[in-house]
Design a protein around this motif. Structure first.
Motif, short mmCIF file in Angstrom:
data_model
loop_
_atom_site.label_atom_id
_atom_site.label_comp_id
_atom_site.label_asym_id
_atom_site.label_seq_id
_atom_site.Cartn_x
_atom_site.Cartn_y
_atom_site.Cartn_z
N ALA A 1 -6.05 -98.39 -113.01
CA ALA A 1 -5.05 -99.49 -113.87
C ALA A 1 -4.05 -99.80 -112.93
O ALA A 1 -3.44 -99.12 -112.11
CB ALA A 1 -4.82 -98.52 -115.01
N ALA A 2 -3.10 -100.69 -113.66
CA ALA A 2 -1.94 -101.36 -113.04
C ALA A 2 -0.85 -100.27 -113.32
O ALA A 2 -1.01 -99.48 -114.50
CB ALA A 2 -1.93 -102.68 -113.65
N VAL A 3 0.20 -100.16 -112.39
CA VAL A 3 1.15 -99.26 -112.56
C VAL A 3 1.91 -99.47 -113.88
O VAL A 3 2.19 -98.49 -114.64
CB VAL A 3 2.19 -99.35 -111.33
N ASP A 4 1.85 -100.65 -114.35
CA ASP A 4 2.83 -100.93 -115.52
C ASP A 4 1.96 -100.52 -116.67
O ASP A 4 2.62 -100.82 -117.83
CB ASP A 4 3.23 -102.32 -115.50
N GLN A 5 0.73 -100.07 -116.61
CA GLN A 5 -0.13 -99.69 -117.85
C GLN A 5 -0.24 -98.34 -117.87
O GLN A 5 -0.99 -97.84 -118.60
CB GLN A 5 -1.56 -100.24 -117.29
N VAL A 6 0.43 -97.52 -117.09
CA VAL A 6 0.31 -96.10 -117.06
C VAL A 6 1.57 -95.62 -117.41
O VAL A 6 2.69 -96.12 -117.18
CB VAL A 6 -0.32 -95.13 -116.05
N GLN A 7 1.63 -94.30 -118.10
CA GLN A 7 2.79 -93.47 -118.27
C GLN A 7 2.99 -92.13 -117.87
O GLN A 7 1.65 -91.50 -118.07
CB GLN A 7 3.23 -93.47 -119.89
N VAL A 8 3.99 -91.44 -117.51
CA VAL A 8 4.04 -90.11 -116.99
C VAL A 8 4.66 -89.18 -118.09
O VAL A 8 5.83 -89.44 -118.53
CB VAL A 8 4.58 -90.00 -115.57
#
Length: 774
Positions: free
Chosen positions: A565-572
């Protein structure tokens, strides 16, 4: 979240997963070949040293000043105009300036043998007249330091619209108020173990300190060593309260001897040394005049304050801190158009003072709040209404007060109203009316604010050896998915291992059991000015949050690749990286980075999973927590005894990272404040001899003297900190002396008695009652 983030009452975790892996006090440290130290201390307050005679056969076992080749004295300067520098010898050689000052150090195979050796050392003195009273120090021709023109470390003066104080006012109240000299008395005393590591060519010092990096600075200066050749480790310290916040002559001696003799040495402070020979606190004398309108509205305050700073300026805070703070904080949380205050840091023949929990605020709060009750009595006013009329209103926040203190947020009047409601004033007043005979009921209040985590903008002008700036933290993922936090502050009872782990958990979601906090070791942690001034949760908490936030960005980059996925599509968060089509545990991210780097393309999180971040609020003038204390007492007019019947507090510490730990800090502070109010006093006679050498003589409050304390929390977020939290570690000790004194005076007011000196002991109560009757 799973209930372990900020705002949760997580119990303090004391196992090795969160502790720093040392788990021992100085007295528990055992090193091969270690020898013990004992000090020869002055029995006189002021004297010239004519000669020091070592016992026969003691060559190599007794060291005097001339034996410490190249060792420099302790000097704590200040850049404040007019500050006078004192030079504190590691071992006194030409003159002693207080009872307990070290003159020689003895080395033996055990402490008993070292003390026997010390007892055999003979010192010839020429006794000099001592200066014991701080106000007498201002006028006497005797000098603590001969090259000074007077006995004043520093004089400060603040005057703002003071011409208004010359005008007649409907209410003018003047009082002399005094707080006694106290001895900070943690259960665990101070101690140091030093050894020279030949392989590393490094001095290793284990010492019970609140600020290991600052102690290393001082040791490097005194011993002439590069800082890279000194490692300072603070193991389990026990209570600190400011007592363990200075560089000790004993630390310098131990460091020198460990290198000189080639084997480890140890000094463990005994209770007599703690009470007699080491730093004191809290001794203030106030002359205060308050001008007010008929309705109690404050016109201004005119004050002079003297602080007994003892014989030397302690490193790193210096002798100027306490009195200079008095001038800047005496207006408290109140609005007034006029103010004038002159302060003196007086040199006397007593041990140096230290900034004890609350620093000058306990004395200032006592002086100011007792004066407000006196204004109310003279004007026939309700003391609560007088306070409400003058407190900074919530709508004025943020507010810069008359001395320039920047109150960041809060609702002071609401805080007082909640404390009043909690104590049930009408019911107390009914009990007062019903009370008969020798038992009198009294009700007292105090309101204060506590500046915490103030930094460069405040201390730069002081020019003391330690000016706080950025606080740093290291956040590092381990290959198995654990998280290691390294911070330069030192935890000694505040529960910082738990609360800092909660901050990290809030951002990353790593389980608390997988987080390890490392602190108190100059070789393993980033530089810090240490633990003092209620700064740790604002500063170290902010640094941990900043490091974990940046670490989360790197975790997200790796997790995004694993999730395609794209970085802006994930959450930590919650210990996982969540994408649009799945999730991956943070532990898998760590394992991939460390153990399977071939699975990652070039350019993904090139900085790795270790982050060092600095934190400093955009405005480092400090956060301002505040509280209102309300107390009900019963005074026995035959015995002079004071019994606390009820105690309620409303406090505002901003966002509470861990409410359970906050409650513990507040209650512990209240216990110390009760000691200041009713019990603790180190008297000195006309010869400068201390009147208490054991805890049989120096009274401390015990479990039966500390009541159940009811605490009500407000949470007005600070705009200056990462989560809106404010420093609150000292507030519990600030309010009790004023509130208890006002309650005692309220009880005795029908008898025409008012007490303005702490502690309020049975002797002082009975003396005041007898004086009124005569």
């Amino acid at each position: 979240m799973d209930g372990h983030g900020i705002g949760q009452p997580v119990p303090r975790v004391e196992d090795d997963r969160l502790m720093r892996g040392r788990g021992e006090f100085i007295a528990d440290i055992r090193l091969a070949g270690m020898r013990d130290l004992a000090f020869v201390r002055s029995p006189l307050a002021h004297a010239r040293i004519r000669a020091v005679r070592k016992p026969a056969g003691a060559e190599g076992g007794v060291f005097v000043a001339g034996d410490l080749a190249g060792v420099q004295p302790i000097v704590a300067n200040s850049a404040l105009p007019g500050f006078k520098t004192s030079v504190q010898p590691i071992l006194a050689h030409d003159k002693v300036r207080y009872v307990g000052e070290p003159i020689a150090v003895c080395v033996a195979d055990n402490r008993a043998a070292a003390e026997d050796l010390a007892a055999a050392v003979e010192v010839d003195f020429e006794e000099l007249p001592p200066i014991v009273d701080m106000r007498a120090a201002l006028t006497t021709p005797i000098r603590v330091h001969e090259h000074w023109p007077d006995n004043v470390f520093l004089e400060t003066f603040v005057s703002i619209a003071a011409e208004r104080l010359a005008d007649p006012a409907p209410i003018v109240v003047r009082r002399r108020l005094r707080t006694a000299r106290q001895c900070m008395s943690p259960m665990e005393g101070r101690g140091v173990v030093a050894t020279w590591d030949r392989r590393m060519e490094q001095l290793l010092v284990y010492t019970s300190t609140q600020l290991p990096h600052i102690v290393r600075n001082g040791l490097a200066g005194c011993l002439g060593l590069d800082q890279a050749r000194i490692r300072v480790v603070a193991p389990d310290v026990g209570g600190g309260f400011g007592y363990k916040g200075i560089l000790l002559a004993e630390e310098v001696c131990a460091g020198y001897l460990a290198r000189h003799l080639g084997h480890p040495v140890r000094w463990i402070e005994d209770r007599r040394e703690q009470l007699v020979g080491n730093a004191n606190c809290r001794e203030h004398d106030y002359d205060v005049t308050v001008h007010a309108e008929a309705d109690g509205t404050l016109i201004g305050i005119d004050a002079e304050a003297v602080v007994d700073a003892g014989a030397y300026s302690a490193y790193p805070f210096s002798a100027c801190l306490e009195a200079a703070q008095v001038a800047s904080i005496l207006p408290g949380p109140y609005v007034m158009p006029a103010y004038r205050c002159r302060t003196f840091s007086a040199a006397t023949n007593k041990p140096p003072i230290l900034p004890y929990r609350g620093v000058a605020r306990a004395g200032v709060c006592f002086a100011l709040e007792v004066m407000l009750d006196a204004v109310a009595r003279q004007g026939g006013l309700d003391p609560v209404e007088v306070r409400l009329r003058n407190l900074v209103p919530a709508e004025a926040m943020p507010f810069d007060n008359i001395t320039g203190k920047h109150f960041d947020s809060g609702d002071y009047p609401a805080c007082l109203r909640r404390a009043v409601a909690a104590i049930d004033v009408p019911a107390v007043r009914r009990r007062q009316v019903e009370a008969t005979g020798v038992h009198r009921i009294g009700l007292g209040f105090s309101v204060f604010c506590e500046q915490a985590a103030h930094g460069t903008s405040v201390y730069a002008g002081w020019g003391i050896p330690m000016v706080p700036g950025f606080e740093q933290a290291v956040a590092r993922m381990t290959p198995d998915g654990g998280l290691e936090l390294r911070v330069g502050i030192q935890s000694h009872g505040q529960g910082l291992e738990t609360t800092l782990a909660q901050v990290a958990h809030e951002i990353l979601g790593v389980p608390l059991a997988a987080i390890r906090v490392v602190h108190g070791d100059t070789a393993m942690t980033p530089y810090s000015t240490g633990t003092w001034g209620s700064r740790c949760m604002v500063m170290a908490g902010g640094a941990v949050a900043a490091a974990c936030t940046e670490l989360a960005e790197r975790i997200a980059a790796i997790g995004a690749h694993l999730l395609q996925a794209a970085v802006d599509q994930v959450q930590v968060g919650r210990g996982i990286v969540v994408g649009p089509h799945g999730e991956v545990p943070i532990a898998d991210v760590a394992r991939t980075w460390y153990l399977r780097p071939q699975d990652l393309p070039d350019g993904v999180a090139p900085g790795g999973l270790e982050v060092t971040a600095g934190y400093k609020p955009t405005r480092d003038s400090g956060t301002f927590s505040y509280a209102a204390h309300a107390v009900v007492v019963e005074v026995d007019t035959e015995l002079g005894d004071v019994r606390i019947l009820d105690y309620a507090i409303c406090e505002d510490g901003g966002r509470l990272i861990n409410p359970m730990i906050v409650d513990g800090q507040v209650v512990g502070g209240v216990a110390q404040g009760i000691g200041t109010a009713l019990y603790e006093e180190m008297p000195y006679d006309a010869f400068g001899q201390p009147g208490a050498a054991t805890l049989a003589d120096y009274s401390l409050p015990g479990a039966t003297e500390v009541p159940i304390v009811r605490i009500d929390h407000m949470e007005t977020l600070s705009p200056l900190s990462f989560f809106g939290q404010k420093g609150i570690g000292e507030g519990g000790a600030i309010g009790p002396p004023a509130a208890i004194a006002n309650a005692v005076n309220d009880a005795l007011a029908p008898l025409g008695v008012e007490l303005t000196e702490l502690p309020i002991t049975p002797r002082r109560i009975l003396t005041a009652l007898l004086a009124r009757q005569s």
